[in-house]
Write a protein that holds these residues in place. Structure first.
Motif, PDB file in Angstrom:
ATOM      1  N   VAL A  11      36.407   5.676 -17.603  1.00 16.50           N
ATOM      2  CA  VAL A  11      36.942   4.781 -18.644  1.00 16.50           C
ATOM      3  C   VAL A  11      38.338   5.229 -19.070  1.00 16.50           C
ATOM      4  O   VAL A  11      39.275   4.431 -19.140  1.00 16.50           O
ATOM      5  N   ASP A  30      42.166  15.923 -21.559  1.00 17.75           N
ATOM      6  CA  ASP A  30      40.817  16.300 -21.148  1.00 17.75           C
ATOM      7  C   ASP A  30      40.667  17.798 -21.350  1.00 17.75           C
ATOM      8  O   ASP A  30      41.659  18.534 -21.295  1.00 17.75           O
ATOM      9  N   LYS A  35      40.790  19.107 -13.898  1.00 13.61           N
ATOM     10  CA  LYS A  35      41.145  17.684 -13.871  1.00 13.61           C
ATOM     11  C   LYS A  35      42.585  17.487 -14.303  1.00 13.61           C
ATOM     12  O   LYS A  35      43.357  16.760 -13.678  1.00 13.61           O
ATOM     13  N   THR A  86      29.084  10.121 -23.221  1.00 12.60           N
ATOM     14  CA  THR A  86      27.986  10.147 -24.202  1.00 12.60           C
ATOM     15  C   THR A  86      26.668  10.085 -23.421  1.00 12.60           C
ATOM     16  O   THR A  86      25.955   9.096 -23.493  1.00 12.60           O
ATOM     17  N   THR A 121      30.673   4.634 -25.434  1.00 10.69           N
ATOM     18  CA  THR A 121      29.510   3.861 -25.873  1.00 10.69           C
ATOM     19  C   THR A 121      28.700   4.721 -26.845  1.00 10.69           C
ATOM     20  O   THR A 121      28.173   5.770 -26.464  1.00 10.69           O
ATOM     21  N   GLU A 155      32.560  -0.018 -13.000  1.00 11.77           N
ATOM     22  CA  GLU A 155      33.104   0.868 -11.969  1.00 11.77           C
ATOM     23  C   GLU A 155      33.175   0.080 -10.668  1.00 11.77           C
ATOM     24  O   GLU A 155      32.303  -0.730 -10.374  1.00 11.77           O
ATOM     25  N   LYS A 266      21.127   5.125 -19.237  1.00  9.56           N
ATOM     26  CA  LYS A 266      21.229   5.893 -20.491  1.00  9.56           C
ATOM     27  C   LYS A 266      21.376   4.966 -21.703  1.00  9.56           C
ATOM     28  O   LYS A 266      20.874   5.278 -22.778  1.00  9.56           O
TER      29      LYS A 266
HETATM   30  P1  NAD Z   1      33.126  10.510 -17.607  1.00 12.13           P
HETATM   31  O1  NAD Z   1      32.054  11.512 -17.655  1.00 12.13           O
HETATM   32  O2  NAD Z   1      33.609   9.999 -16.292  1.00 12.13           O
HETATM   33  O3  NAD Z   1      34.403  11.067 -18.401  1.00 12.13           O
HETATM   34  C1  NAD Z   1      34.339  11.714 -19.625  1.00 12.13           C
HETATM   35  C2  NAD Z   1      35.502  12.685 -19.700  1.00 12.13           C
HETATM   36  O4  NAD Z   1      35.542  13.261 -21.005  1.00 12.13           O
HETATM   37  C3  NAD Z   1      35.396  13.849 -18.718  1.00 12.13           C
HETATM   38  O5  NAD Z   1      36.583  13.935 -17.954  1.00 12.13           O
HETATM   39  C4  NAD Z   1      35.211  15.072 -19.604  1.00 12.13           C
HETATM   40  O6  NAD Z   1      35.788  16.246 -19.062  1.00 12.13           O
HETATM   41  C5  NAD Z   1      35.915  14.624 -20.879  1.00 12.13           C
HETATM   42  N1  NAD Z   1      35.508  15.374 -22.063  1.00 12.13           N
HETATM   43  C6  NAD Z   1      34.256  15.709 -22.464  1.00 12.13           C
HETATM   44  N2  NAD Z   1      34.315  16.411 -23.607  1.00 12.13           N
HETATM   45  C7  NAD Z   1      35.603  16.515 -23.947  1.00 12.13           C
HETATM   46  C8  NAD Z   1      36.294  17.140 -25.013  1.00 12.13           C
HETATM   47  N3  NAD Z   1      35.625  17.782 -25.980  1.00 12.13           N
HETATM   48  N4  NAD Z   1      37.637  17.061 -25.046  1.00 12.13           N
HETATM   49  C9  NAD Z   1      38.312  16.406 -24.071  1.00 12.13           C
HETATM   50  N5  NAD Z   1      37.703  15.791 -23.035  1.00 12.13           N
HETATM   51  C10 NAD Z   1      36.375  15.855 -22.962  1.00 12.13           C
HETATM   52  O7  NAD Z   1      32.635   9.311 -18.515  1.00 12.13           O
HETATM   53  P2  NAD Z   1      32.974   7.749 -18.354  1.00 12.13           P
HETATM   54  O8  NAD Z   1      32.141   7.183 -17.273  1.00 12.13           O
HETATM   55  O9  NAD Z   1      34.442   7.555 -18.339  1.00 12.13           O
HETATM   56  O10 NAD Z   1      32.390   7.201 -19.735  1.00 12.13           O
HETATM   57  C11 NAD Z   1      32.986   7.507 -20.974  1.00 12.13           C
HETATM   58  C12 NAD Z   1      32.317   6.677 -22.036  1.00 12.13           C
HETATM   59  O11 NAD Z   1      32.532   5.278 -21.784  1.00 12.13           O
HETATM   60  C13 NAD Z   1      30.800   6.839 -22.116  1.00 12.13           C
HETATM   61  O12 NAD Z   1      30.400   6.701 -23.438  1.00 12.13           O
HETATM   62  C14 NAD Z   1      30.288   5.671 -21.296  1.00 12.13           C
HETATM   63  O13 NAD Z   1      28.996   5.286 -21.673  1.00 12.13           O
HETATM   64  C15 NAD Z   1      31.302   4.601 -21.648  1.00 12.13           C
HETATM   65  N6  NAD Z   1      31.464   3.561 -20.622  1.00 12.13           N
HETATM   66  C16 NAD Z   1      31.501   3.902 -19.299  1.00 12.13           C
HETATM   67  C17 NAD Z   1      31.698   2.910 -18.359  1.00 12.13           C
HETATM   68  C18 NAD Z   1      31.716   3.247 -16.895  1.00 12.13           C
HETATM   69  O14 NAD Z   1      31.642   2.326 -16.077  1.00 12.13           O
HETATM   70  N7  NAD Z   1      31.812   4.508 -16.504  1.00 12.13           N
HETATM   71  C19 NAD Z   1      31.860   1.576 -18.749  1.00 12.13           C
HETATM   72  C20 NAD Z   1      31.843   1.275 -20.099  1.00 12.13           C
HETATM   73  C21 NAD Z   1      31.649   2.275 -21.028  1.00 12.13           C
END
Ligand code: NAD
Length: 431
Positions: A11, A30, A35, A86, A121, A155, A266
């Motif tokens: 995201v 991040d 990364k 999350t 989310t 995605e 989830k």
């Molecule tokens: P992801 O796991 O790919 O990325 C999360 C990132 O956050 C990671 O790079 C991680 O290193 C970083 N992170 C974690 N803790 C941190 C901190 N304390 N400080 C800085 N960075 C930190 O997750 P994602 O798939 O991008 O999803 C992110 C959110 O968006 C989730 O809540 C997910 O449910 C929601 N979402 C995801 C999608 C999807 O298709 N992946 C779509 C809509 C919503």
């Protein structure tokens, strides 16, 4: 505008790149140094179609920068997006640890008015929680707003969805924040995609409602697929006949191996937990979740009906949870492969993109670089992810390479009639 994105996963990176591409200055943060090192060197850390080109262009222009320095991100931007993960915790709730940590740090480093945007989310009530944590951590009283702006990108189509969203939801109780968010998204909404402004809690629930609805449609079709198999009907025909009803629509009506990925499983579980925490019934969504879990065993049961899985070698095509992504989180392929291994099978696997990620979680699987190589001398082929490249492969060749011409098509991408005419034992889902 000056923007900060915290969390550079699927995201964060798509949103950050998309917003930079609209001319904004974007700082992406991040806490994963590896990364940040890669991204700071202009290298993407994940696969998303179409992303590389705009990422590289905006990175080179200097509009897109990467750092682990959250303090800088908070101080230099007016709008801060929280895009951290999350995941599900042990109690099947959304784990808000990262969101809470970021909220505290934003509070600590705040130097001026900020809009803090929950894009991750998060359950209803989280914006209130973020507000409280920010306030508790502020060094001095500085005004700020918390906005809920849930993300709906898929995605595999993230860039397209950023540029052409069906809608943009902005949950806010502040006119100032509303104005800033609308100004930010105006150019995307220019393509007649509505910006809907609503109260914060409704915005938070809309995200879960969307994913729960999609999951429900999939479980609905998967349950009906069993009836089709028992009666000789074809779930694909049922799906088409159903989807032609304008009230229903045709999308997300495919029977298969169950939904996976980092969101639907989830989010359904978290919604169940939230409903229960508020003393509401959750039985509809519990059934959706249970049907999905059971559906992942269907492939193995089908295989067992035609061969002795013990001591067999099974080829698996497709490892990512869906095509066009390298994401293997909660991918049905992982569950299926582990079940096959428990039953004593050896597994050969091929995926066009997701193999490096799959290697990190799967043991004792032999990975191949080519779908034909993966099936040589195998007792059966299981199609788990419907990558386009599997649709038109040379099935005569597939038949020659397999030790036994058995195909379990977990995504119904082949025609049963054609497969049978070619001499395959063909097992689809619900047909
Ligand atoms: P992801 O796991 O790919 O990325 C999360 C990132 O956050 C990671 O790079 C991680 O290193 C970083 N992170 C974690 N803790 C941190 C901190 N304390 N400080 C800085 N960075 C930190 O997750 P994602 O798939 O991008 O999803 C992110 C959110 O968006 C989730 O809540 C997910 O449910 C929601 N979402 C995801 C999608 C999807 O298709 N992946 C779509 C809509 C919503």
């Amino acid at each position: 505008m000056k923007l900060t994105i915290v969390g550079t996963g699927y995201v964060g990176i798509v949103t950050g790149t998309g917003l930079a591409n609209l001319g904004n200055d974007v700082i992406c943060i991040d806490n994963d140094r590896k990364k940040i090192d890669m991204l700071s060197n202009g290298k993407l850390t994940l696969y998303e179609p179409g992303l590389e080109e705009i990422f590289t262009r905006n990175f080179r222009s200097g509009r897109l920068v990467f750092t682990a320095d959250l303090k800088r991100g908070v101080r230099e931007s007016e709008i801060i997006f929280i895009c951290v993960g999350t995941p599900c915790n042990e109690a099947d709730e959304a784990d808000l640890t990262a969101v809470k940590v970021i909220a505290g740090e934003i509070g600590r480093y705040m130097n001026d008015y900020k809009v803090i945007v929950n894009k991750s989310t998060v359950p209803v009530g989280t914006a209130e929680l973020v507000k409280k944590i920010v306030k508790e951590n502020q060094q001095e009283k500085i005004p700020f707003d918390v906005v809920s702006n849930p993300e709906f990108l898929r995605e595999g189509a993230g860039v397209k969805d950023f540029e052409n969203p069906d809608r943009i939801i902005i949950g806010t109780d502040s006119k100032k924040a509303e104005g800033l968010m609308i100004a930010l998204y105006r150019s995307v909404a220019r393509t007649n995609r509505p910006i809907m402004v609503t109260d914060i809690k409704s915005a938070e629930i809309i995200k879960y409602a969307g994913n729960a609805m999609l999951a429900t449609r999939i479980s609905f079709m998967n349950q009906l697929s069993h009836l089709c198999e028992k009666t000789g009907a074809d779930i694909r025909a049922v799906s088409r006949g159903l989807g032609l009803d304008g009230r229903i629509g045709s999308r997300f009506l495919h029977a298969g191996l169950g939904y996976g990925g980092s969101c639907l499983p989830k989010d359904v579980k978290a919604l169940i937990s939230t409903l229960k925490q508020h003393n509401c019934e959750a039985d509809l969504f519990e059934a959706v979740d249970q049907i999905n879990e059971r559906q992942k065993s269907v492939v193995v049961e089908k295989l067992e009906s035609v061969i002795s899985v013990n001591e067999s070698t099974i080829a698996v095509w497709g490892l990512s949870f869906k095509p066009k992504t390298d994401d293997i989180r909660e991918a049905p392929a992982i569950t299926i492969i582990e079940k096959l291994q428990q039953l004593g099978a050896k597994v050969h696997a091929f995926d066009p993109i997701a193999t490096p990620n799959a290697r990190q979680v799967l043991n004792d699987v032999t990975f191949f670089e080519n779908p034909y190589e993966a099936i040589r001398d195998c007792d059966a082929l299981v199609v788990v992810t419907e990558w386009d490249e599997f649709r038109n492969l040379d099935m005569q060749e597939v038949k020659l390479l397999l030790k036994q011409p058995i195909v379990v098509d977990g995504r119904n991408i082949y025609s049963p009639k054609e497969m049978e005419a070619l001499g395959f034992t063909y097992l689809g889902i619900g047909r």
